[in-house]
Design a protein around this motif. Sequence first.
Motif, mmCIF file in Angstrom:
data_model
loop_
_atom_site.group_PDB
_atom_site.id
_atom_site.type_symbol
_atom_site.label_atom_id
_atom_site.label_comp_id
_atom_site.label_asym_id
_atom_site.label_seq_id
_atom_site.Cartn_x
_atom_site.Cartn_y
_atom_site.Cartn_z
ATOM 1 N N GLU A 2 78.685 26.070 84.882
ATOM 2 C CA GLU A 2 78.384 24.633 84.868
ATOM 3 C C GLU A 2 77.017 24.363 85.494
ATOM 4 O OE1 GLU A 2 81.762 22.960 86.877
ATOM 5 O OE2 GLU A 2 83.008 23.036 85.063
ATOM 6 N N GLN A 3 76.739 24.986 86.638
ATOM 7 C CA GLN A 3 75.464 24.773 87.319
ATOM 8 C C GLN A 3 74.281 25.261 86.482
ATOM 9 O OE1 GLN A 3 75.055 23.059 90.342
ATOM 10 N NE2 GLN A 3 77.145 22.594 89.738
ATOM 11 N N ARG A 11 74.201 25.115 83.334
ATOM 12 C CA ARG A 11 74.241 24.297 82.118
ATOM 13 C C ARG A 11 74.562 25.113 80.866
ATOM 14 N NH1 ARG A 11 69.288 21.495 84.473
ATOM 15 N NH2 ARG A 11 70.121 19.584 85.336
ATOM 16 N N HIS A 24 76.840 25.942 77.738
ATOM 17 C CA HIS A 24 77.612 25.063 76.852
ATOM 18 C C HIS A 24 79.086 25.049 77.275
ATOM 19 C CE1 HIS A 24 79.382 23.316 73.272
ATOM 20 N NE2 HIS A 24 78.155 22.899 72.957
ATOM 21 N N GLY A 67 70.934 26.197 80.185
ATOM 22 C CA GLY A 67 70.563 24.931 79.556
ATOM 23 C C GLY A 67 69.441 24.259 80.326
ATOM 24 N N ARG A 68 68.702 23.458 79.649
ATOM 25 C CA ARG A 68 67.605 22.696 80.258
ATOM 26 C C ARG A 68 67.963 21.220 80.216
ATOM 27 N NH1 ARG A 68 65.226 26.815 82.078
ATOM 28 N NH2 ARG A 68 64.182 28.284 80.725
ATOM 29 N N GLU A 69 67.536 20.509 81.235
ATOM 30 C CA GLU A 69 67.796 19.076 81.284
ATOM 31 C C GLU A 69 67.194 18.410 80.050
ATOM 32 O OE1 GLU A 69 67.539 15.476 84.475
ATOM 33 O OE2 GLU A 69 67.529 17.555 85.137
ATOM 34 N N GLU A 111 70.365 20.060 74.498
ATOM 35 C CA GLU A 111 71.740 20.482 74.252
ATOM 36 C C GLU A 111 71.821 22.002 74.404
ATOM 37 O OE1 GLU A 111 75.726 20.037 73.415
ATOM 38 O OE2 GLU A 111 74.250 18.450 73.699
ATOM 39 N N PRO A 112 72.724 22.522 75.261
ATOM 40 C CA PRO A 112 72.837 23.978 75.402
ATOM 41 C C PRO A 112 73.414 24.606 74.136
ATOM 42 C CG PRO A 112 74.514 22.879 76.715
ATOM 43 C CD PRO A 112 73.641 21.809 76.127
#
Length: 155
Positions: A27-28, A30, A32, A74-76, A79-80
């Motif tokens: 989760e941290q 990011r 999917h 993932g990047r802010e 979408e991951p």
Amino acid sequence: MSIDVLNETDERVDELELLACARYCMEQMRVHPQADLCIKLVDEPAMSVLHEQWMDLPGPTDVMSFPMDELRPGREGQEPEEGTLGDIVLCPSVATRQAAEAGHAPMEEMLLLTTHGILHLLGYDHAEPDEEREMFELQRQLLLTFLATRNRPVD
């Protein structure tokens, strides 16, 4: 997020704590929410076979990572990617020895190795000094913040 923990050893390991740590790290980072991860716990003979087969190194090791879809953090604002993160293979008996040498609980070592394995699955490495600093700092941050959120001692 689908995370399986398969204990193929006789070692008593808090599988729910490994699951919680893996979920937190994913989760941290990011990953999917539909990504898949498998954490397998094996004995020293099985780990030795994997270590020799994949790394051409003798004997057992503590953790090995086998990425599947080469997912990245993932990047802010982006979408991951969906897919399978891969497999982490842990050797609890090696982790227990390392924990004794480091002066902390075996479960803390298993959580560290789980975090380490996830970072490898996400493309982090420690072959070069700069990579090592980045990966180990991120590993430290993830593990410390996970432990702080758990609000209970680690055996």
